[in-house]
Write an enzyme that holds these catalytic residues in place. Structure first.
Site, PDB file in Angstrom:
ATOM      1  CB  SER A 124      10.306  13.658 -19.972  1.00  0.00           C
ATOM      2  OG  SER A 124      10.441  12.258 -19.944  1.00  0.00           O
ATOM      3  CD  GLU A 343       7.870  12.515 -13.601  1.00  0.00           C
ATOM      4  OE1 GLU A 343       8.420  12.275 -14.692  1.00  0.00           O
ATOM      5  OE2 GLU A 343       8.274  13.395 -12.811  1.00  0.00           O
ATOM      6  CG  ASP A 348      12.555   8.059 -18.473  1.00  0.00           C
ATOM      7  OD1 ASP A 348      12.377   7.818 -19.678  1.00  0.00           O
ATOM      8  OD2 ASP A 348      13.437   8.832 -18.053  1.00  0.00           O
ATOM      9  CG  HIS A 352      16.867   6.560 -20.041  1.00  0.00           C
ATOM     10  ND1 HIS A 352      16.815   6.586 -21.420  1.00  0.00           N
ATOM     11  CD2 HIS A 352      16.010   7.528 -19.613  1.00  0.00           C
ATOM     12  CE1 HIS A 352      15.950   7.510 -21.812  1.00  0.00           C
ATOM     13  NE2 HIS A 352      15.450   8.097 -20.741  1.00  0.00           N
ATOM     14  CG  ASP A 389       6.796  10.685 -20.272  1.00  0.00           C
ATOM     15  OD1 ASP A 389       6.751   9.441 -20.186  1.00  0.00           O
ATOM     16  OD2 ASP A 389       7.696  11.367 -19.750  1.00  0.00           O
ATOM     17  CG  HIS A 465      12.485   8.389 -24.445  1.00  0.00           C
ATOM     18  ND1 HIS A 465      12.287   9.744 -24.357  1.00  0.00           N
ATOM     19  CD2 HIS A 465      13.016   8.021 -23.248  1.00  0.00           C
ATOM     20  CE1 HIS A 465      12.678  10.180 -23.175  1.00  0.00           C
ATOM     21  NE2 HIS A 465      13.130   9.146 -22.485  1.00  0.00           N
TER      22      HIS A 465
END
Length: 512
Positions: A124, A343, A348, A352, A389, A465
């Site tokens: 990121s 954001e 995200d 994870h 992103d 990612h």
């Protein structure tokens, strides 16, 4: 022969009898293999329905008028880790395969290539430098060019290596600027608006010391937020992360210690820079604001990252949509327009942890924030961009029938056991084989739990990612430029063109 036939029949029976297990009753679902499927409209069973819908879309597309106005305002929405499968799965989570999210309704769309200079799959930090500053750089660095390796303190101090964001260039044009995030305001993505650092983890001076560097030389991100050329001029800063701005000997409003070891209270230092500055820390204060009379405001609503929406104390913590609404109202009081970065950070973080339910819920909250912006702005003068992103390894697969719960089963394996529609290529959701060596029986898990870790192929403490392209959605002046397959660093150049800021060629140059 008869023995083999009996075994075959038994095996087929196991597959069809594989558990279509109901969970705790909070998330009822349809069977994996029902006869027929759920229809939103009975007319879907006719060809005429689909032809009529397609013709309606054709008419909408050909009737679009190009908007070549100068964009007075630009809002960049960043769904951190919001891969294309995440978007598709979130639609189903939100009510059905055909349900559109707020940005699905935008008229223009492109794909963005996200790799960094030194990595196939980015983080990121380097992506923030690309979509905010217009330059691809090295993994882990923010606001510096590819000349600066990670943790190169001397390289980041060289101003010739600094990458200036569209936020900076908007300030040069006397536009109001702001950022909103559900992460710490010093985290990688929001830091791309204002910071120049060789290490994304240097959020406080204690973080710099942890890397065996000198924080009096390698300036931490929180200090850059308060004193940096771009950070100090931001009109709106909303998010979490009080601990990176407070000394370790000071407790914040909710009893959490700060992380700074220099003894500096950066919240106080920020307030001291101008008489008209305000600081708030909870939802009531945000909702009570007279947004028509706010010049500069710092809102820190958590000691670290803000809570997931599913865990949020709605009496204390604002939603992303509420923060976005307040930010737009505050920034709109300026005469020269504004740039706003928003954001949805925790999509995200849930990925994870392989917590697909949380990730999809955060995506819906992100969509609500986009809708709030659409409702508050005029397409004639406000360019809104929605993108991600980077991707994640989440997959959306199987042959579940229409209307099946996206968070349940996509079908049955040849071993007779179910598999989930949502899976990850790697991560903490890896399931060890059962004691007899057979594939773990997922139907026995508490998969209805909000924080259930969905299955993955390879075991990792944290899912990685993904390197696939991400979507870019556009609405407003010059939105039609956002088409095709773009390098990620082209995005701020197009926003600058539309809003006539920066050092490159702009719409105002073209008009002269």
């Amino acid at each position: 022969m008869y023995t083999n036939l009996i075994l075959l029949v038994s095996f087929v029976a196991q597959i069809w009898a594989a558990p279509n297990k109901q969970n705790d009753g909070m998330h009822p679902h349809l069977p994996v293999n029902p006869i027929g499927s759920l229809k939103v409209d009975p007319a879907e069973d006719t060809s005429a329905y689909w032809n009529e819908n397609a013709q309606k879309t054709v008419q909408e597309i050909i009737s679009r008028q190009l908007n070549e106005n100068v964009a007075k305002n630009v809002i960049l929405f960043l769904g951190d880790g919001m891969s294309i499968p995440t978007i598709a799965a979130a639609r189903v989570y939100n009510g059905g395969e055909e349900i559109q999210l707020a940005f699905d309704k935008f008229p223009y769309m492109a794909l963005s290539m996200t790799y960094s200079v030194d990595k196939q799959v980015p983080d990121s930090a380097t992506t923030a430098t690309a979509y905010l500053g217009g330059v691809k750089a090295n993994y882990g660095t923010i606001g510096v060019g590819p000349e600066v390796p990670r943790e190169d303190c001397l390289g980041m101090l060289n101003v010739s290596n600094h990458v200036l964001s569209i936020g900076y260039y908007s300030q040069l044009q006397n536009k109001r600027t702001g950022l909103v995030t559900t992460a710490r305001v010093t985290h990688a993505s929001p830091a791309g608006v204002y910071a120049h650092t060789a290490e994304r983890d240097w959020e406080a001076d204690s973080d710099v010391l942890d890397s065996f560097k000198d924080p009096t030389v390698c300036t931490d991100i929180a200090t850059q937020l308060v004193y940096g050329e771009t950070g100090k001029n931001l009109n709106v800063i909303f998010g979490g992360g009080r601990n990176r701005l407070l000394p370790e000997e000071i407790e914040d409003e909710e009893g959490h210690d700060g992380k700074r070891v220099d003894g500096v209270n950066l919240i106080e230092k920020w307030l001291e820079q101008a008489d008209d500055r305000q600081y708030i820390w909870n939802r009531d204060q945000l909702l009570a604001l007279d947004t028509s009379n706010v010049s500069s405001i710092l809102g820190l609503f958590a000691h670290a990252h803000m809570d997931y929406n599913l865990d949020r104390d709605t009496t204390m913590d604002p939603s992303l949509a509420e923060m976005t609404k307040a930010a737009i109202e505050i920034l709109s009081t300026g005469d020269n327009g504004y740039f706003l970065f928003v954001e949805g950070a925790r999509i995200d973080m849930a990925h994870h942890d392989a917590e697909a339910r949380v990730a999809l819920d955060e995506t819906i909250e992100f969509s609500k924030a986009v809708q709030a912006a659409v409702d508050l702005t005029d397409e004639a003068d406000t360019l809104i961009i929605v993108t991600a992103d980077h991707a994640h390894t989440l997959s959306y697969s199987g042959y579940a029938s229409r209307g099946n719960d996206i968070l349940e089963f996509g079908g049955n394996g040849i071993d007779g056991r179910v598999y989930t529609t949502i899976n990850y290529a790697n991560g903490p959701g890896y399931k060890m084989s059962d004691a007899d060596g057979s594939r773990h029986d997922i139907s026995e898990d508490d998969y209805g739990d909000d924080h259930y870790a969905f299955p993955s192929v390879a075991p990792l403490d944290s899912e990685t990612h993904g390197g696939d392209d991400v979507a870019v959605y556009a609405r407003g002046p010059w939105a039609h430029l956002f088409t095709g397959n773009l390098e990620q660093n082209v995005i701020p150049h197009l926003m600058s063109y539309a809003s006539c800021v920066g050092t490159g060629y702009t719409a105002c140059d073209a008009a002269n």
